[in-house]
Design a protein around this motif. Structure first.
Motif, mmCIF file in Angstrom:
data_model
loop_
_atom_site.group_PDB
_atom_site.id
_atom_site.type_symbol
_atom_site.label_atom_id
_atom_site.label_comp_id
_atom_site.label_asym_id
_atom_site.label_seq_id
_atom_site.Cartn_x
_atom_site.Cartn_y
_atom_site.Cartn_z
ATOM 1 N N LEU A 130 0.615 -1.101 -0.192
ATOM 2 C CA LEU A 130 -0.020 0.032 -0.171
ATOM 3 C C LEU A 130 1.009 1.267 -0.153
ATOM 4 C CD1 LEU A 130 -2.809 -1.207 2.647
ATOM 5 C CD2 LEU A 130 -3.016 -0.812 -0.102
ATOM 6 N N ALA A 131 2.162 0.856 0.248
ATOM 7 C CA ALA A 131 2.961 2.407 0.153
ATOM 8 C C ALA A 131 3.954 2.036 -0.963
ATOM 9 C CB ALA A 131 3.733 2.547 1.565
ATOM 10 N N PRO A 132 3.588 2.173 -2.196
ATOM 11 C CA PRO A 132 4.640 1.774 -3.383
ATOM 12 C C PRO A 132 5.714 2.919 -3.527
ATOM 13 C CG PRO A 132 2.870 2.225 -4.301
ATOM 14 C CD PRO A 132 2.348 2.358 -2.960
ATOM 15 N N TYR A 133 5.389 4.322 -3.135
ATOM 16 C CA TYR A 133 6.296 5.313 -3.252
ATOM 17 C C TYR A 133 6.815 6.029 -1.983
ATOM 18 C CZ TYR A 133 3.363 4.812 -7.554
ATOM 19 O OH TYR A 133 2.665 3.982 -8.567
ATOM 20 N N LEU B 199 3.699 5.389 -13.522
ATOM 21 C CA LEU B 199 3.596 4.865 -12.120
ATOM 22 C C LEU B 199 3.969 3.447 -11.896
ATOM 23 C CD1 LEU B 199 -0.058 6.341 -11.288
ATOM 24 C CD2 LEU B 199 2.348 7.074 -10.370
ATOM 25 N N MET B 200 3.737 2.494 -12.960
ATOM 26 C CA MET B 200 4.026 1.130 -12.874
ATOM 27 C C MET B 200 5.965 1.070 -13.130
ATOM 28 S SD MET B 200 1.660 -0.852 -12.219
ATOM 29 C CE MET B 200 1.291 0.684 -11.186
ATOM 30 N N LYS B 201 6.393 1.949 -13.817
ATOM 31 C CA LYS B 201 7.702 2.245 -13.994
ATOM 32 C C LYS B 201 8.535 2.496 -12.631
ATOM 33 C CE LYS B 201 8.234 2.901 -18.882
ATOM 34 N NZ LYS B 201 8.684 3.987 -19.941
ATOM 35 N N ILE C 218 -1.619 2.545 -6.865
ATOM 36 C CA ILE C 218 -1.126 3.661 -7.414
ATOM 37 C C ILE C 218 -0.613 4.964 -6.606
ATOM 38 C CG2 ILE C 218 -1.989 2.944 -9.646
ATOM 39 C CD1 ILE C 218 -4.029 5.150 -9.460
ATOM 40 N N GLU C 219 -0.946 4.621 -5.276
ATOM 41 C CA GLU C 219 -0.663 6.089 -4.340
ATOM 42 C C GLU C 219 -0.320 5.274 -2.885
ATOM 43 O OE1 GLU C 219 -3.904 8.612 -3.272
ATOM 44 O OE2 GLU C 219 -5.196 7.419 -4.846
#
Length: 675
Positions: free
Chosen positions: A323-326, A412-414, A469-470
């Motif tokens: 849930l925290a990809p960034y 976003l996937m990159k 995505i966020e």
């Protein structure tokens, strides 16, 4: 003189009612341990997020402690009532010897003080040492660095424990005074004779009530499985009422039904002391069927709290990274639907105007928008065959499924080092971040070739995505659509987002970025009000810390309530059996005079105590099979976890503690009968 007599009575009672004193000390120990969490924080290097969650945990524990004190207070009053009733003859002898009721009351007063001081000293002493390990557990659960180990004695927890239990003992003393003042000599002298009467039952009525109870429970299980836990409606309330009624009727009819079943096999009914054992059990259940029903429901709650708290912790921790990809996500959500003009200024430009330059913290970021697709969620999945979604969809609030541009999704996937996708003109791709919705998404793309978005038909891509995505604390994206950039025409804006990954040391950059952003948002308040900009921020570190802390809060509260309910239930069962042992001493003496061996008597005692302990927890486990099933549907909203493994571990722990009480009761029963 009275004090010496009180001290002797306590010494004698400890041997026969060791379970009661053990439970009191254990309850005080647990009470102290959980209320000492706040004091343990001096050894921890806490971030601002962790401080917030630990403060919240301390407040929740304080509120739960009030509820726990009521449960333990009930246990103390219940146990005292048992102890006094079983000493009726003793009090009668005191009265015949000329001792006044007031002196007997003062003797009980001294006994309560002695028991209270002993249990408080032992419980707090053990709690102080066990609580030292709580800091290490909290350190692991909250992912906190411990600065330096120190031996901690929590003065506040100690005073709170003494205060709560002092009130309980005071109330117990008042009840003792009332009971003694109302006693009549004739009733006290004949107390054991009244107790010796075996209560019978109407076998036909018992069978009828047993059938009705099974029907009530079956209907309750069916209703709760169909309705689930999230929809609190009439069906849900009816399932609760039927469950309680069915449980009470089950124990009311059980003794007679057991006799009817076992009597059908004469070989078993007349074998050894089975007839005597069954009649003993029959009398006890008939007398205490209400308390056994309450105990069964308390055990059910205990099992449910254990499994739910452990399951929630596992689910939240398993999805925390996902849930925290960034490293950070900034969002500006629009309360009212607005057109594309609202999206002209990017978030990176907005925050730059108030002094927060994104490029000072990253060289990899993306501004992107999320729109309303005009596709209704319920309409999209109205034909789903997935059990979870089909049960929940009617009670859910309907909403428009969001939609994003293909170029934004692929960028976003990159940033996440994941595969990108290719779409044709008028082709749509679906993704979600909720594991509970994933089967329905998969089913939809397999069964549907086209989808209508607004007035246009889109071909459904045969693949689907399971992505976030966020950065967020909880899964919330039921479904999102992805289409080519040119296919997004005049859709209303839901929110603007900015996701970025830090450069350099993650923790140092995080601290600087969060500090600078807070400062800029404060100083830019006037700008924010004028432009109606409401930007919120979430970082990976805050998300991970929040998830770890939240899951640990669920775990602590669940374990706290679960343990108290478990020991209170087991203690009441044990006390009930030990009081029954005192009533039955004469019957066992008659058996010995008839030539029955000690081994047969001990075997009869073992079977009786085993059944008395086993029946409530077995029915509670049956309740739990259905309760856990619907609870798992809710827990899975937080993420995937090993449902079978966690449930088995929880049940095994509960059964292990329960078996300790069973064994202690069996030993105590034998000691009373053979003394």
């Amino acid at each position: 003189m009275l004090f010496k007599l009180s001290r002797r009575n306590v010494q004698r009672s400890i041997k026969d009612y060791s379970i009661y004193f053990f439970t009191l000390a254990l309850g005080i120990c647990i009470f102290y341990i959980f209320n000492s969490i706040e004091s343990q924080t001096i050894m921890m290097d806490l971030s601002d997020t962790q401080k917030i969650f630990l403060d919240a945990l301390n407040k929740i524990i304080s509120m739960v402690s009030v509820f726990v004190s009521f449960v333990l207070g009930f246990l103390i009053l219940y146990a005292n009532n048992f102890l006094i009733k079983k000493r009726n003859k003793e009090f009668g002898i005191y009265l015949t010897l000329g001792i006044s009721r007031s002196k007997i009351a003062f003797m009980l007063f001294y006994e309560t003080i002695i028991v209270g001081i002993l249990s408080l000293v032992v419980g707090i002493f053990i709690g102080v040492f066990l609580s030292q390990g709580l800091a290490g557990v909290t350190d692991k659960l909250f992912a906190i660095d411990m600065t330096e180990y120190k031996f901690i004695f929590s003065k506040d927890a100690c005073l709170k424990t003494i205060f709560y239990f002092g009130i309980m003992y005071f109330i117990s003393m008042v009840f003792n005074f009332i009971l003694v003042s109302r006693c009549k000599l004739i009733n006290l002298i004949n107390g054991d004779r009244n107790n010796e009467k075996l209560k019978g039952t109407n076998l036909i009525l018992s069978v009828i009530l047993f059938v009705i109870s099974v029907i009530c429970l079956a209907v309750a299980y069916k209703l709760i499985l169909e309705n689930g836990l999230t929809n609190i409606n009439d069906k849900f309330k009816l399932s609760i009422v039927l469950g309680i009624v069915g449980t009470v009727l089950f124990f009311r009819a059980l003794a007679g039904f057991l006799i009817k079943v076992i009597q059908s096999s004469k070989n078993q009914y007349l074998k050894n002391l089975n007839t005597f054992t069954l009649r003993q059990l029959n009398s006890k259940i008939n007398t205490n069927y209400i308390s056994m029903s309450v105990i069964c429901l308390m055990l059910f709650v205990s099992i449910g709290m254990y499994t739910a708290s452990i399951g929630t912790k596992s689910a939240m921790e398993n999805t925390a990274q996902f849930l925290a990809p960034y490293d950070m996500t900034l969002t500006h959500t629009y309360e009212k639907q607005e057109n594309l003009k609202a999206s002209k200024e990017k978030i990176s430009e907005t925050v730059k105007e108030i002094g927060f330059n994104i490029k000072d913290y990253t060289n990899e970021y993306l501004d992107y928008n999320i729109y309303n697709s005009q596709v209704k969620f319920k309409q999209l999945f109205k034909s789903t065959t997935d059990d979870f979604l089909s049960r929940q969809i009617n009670s859910m609030r309907d909403f428009n499924v969001p939609i994003v541009k293909l170029s934004d999704y692929n960028k976003l996937m990159k940033m996440q080092n994941k595969e990108t996708i290719n779409l044709k003109d008028k082709e749509v791709f679906l993704f979600t971040d909720m594991s509970t919705i994933e089967p329905s998404i998969k089913e939809y793309v397999n069964k549907n070739k086209t989808m209508k978005i607004g007035e246009e038909d889109f071909e459904v891509n045969s693949q689907y995505g399971f992505n976030s995505i966020e950065d967020t604390l909880n899964s919330g994206n039921f479904a999102t659509l992805v289409v080519k950039d040119e296919n997004i025409n005049n859709y209303s804006l839901v929110k603007k987002c900015l996701s970025l990954n830090y450069t350099g040391d993650k923790k140092e950059t995080e601290n600087k970025a969060v500090k600078d952003l807070k400062k800029c948002m404060t100083e830019g308040k006037k700008y924010e009000e004028n432009k109606a900009v409401k930007i919120s921020a979430m970082t990976r570190i805050i998300s991970l810390e929040g998830n770890m802390a939240s899951s640990s809060m669920y775990l602590y509260v669940g374990l706290y309530i679960g343990i108290i309910f478990l020991i209170a239930s087991a203690a009441v069962l044990g006390l009930s059996q030990l009081s029954g042992a005192i009533e039955s001493v004469g019957r066992y003496e008659i058996l010995r005079k008839l030539g029955v061996s000690s081994n047969m008597i001990n075997r009869s005692i073992f079977i009786q105590v085993l059944l008395y302990f086993a029946i409530p927890i077995l029915l509670a486990l049956v309740h739990s099979i259905f309760g856990i099933q619907v609870a798992n549907d809710v827990i899975k909203i937080f993420g995937d976890y090993d449902t079978l493994g966690n449930n088995i571990i929880s049940v095994c722990i509960i059964c292990a503690v329960y078996c300790v009480y069973f064994y202690g009761t069996y030993r105590g029963y034998k000691r009373i009968v053979n003394k």
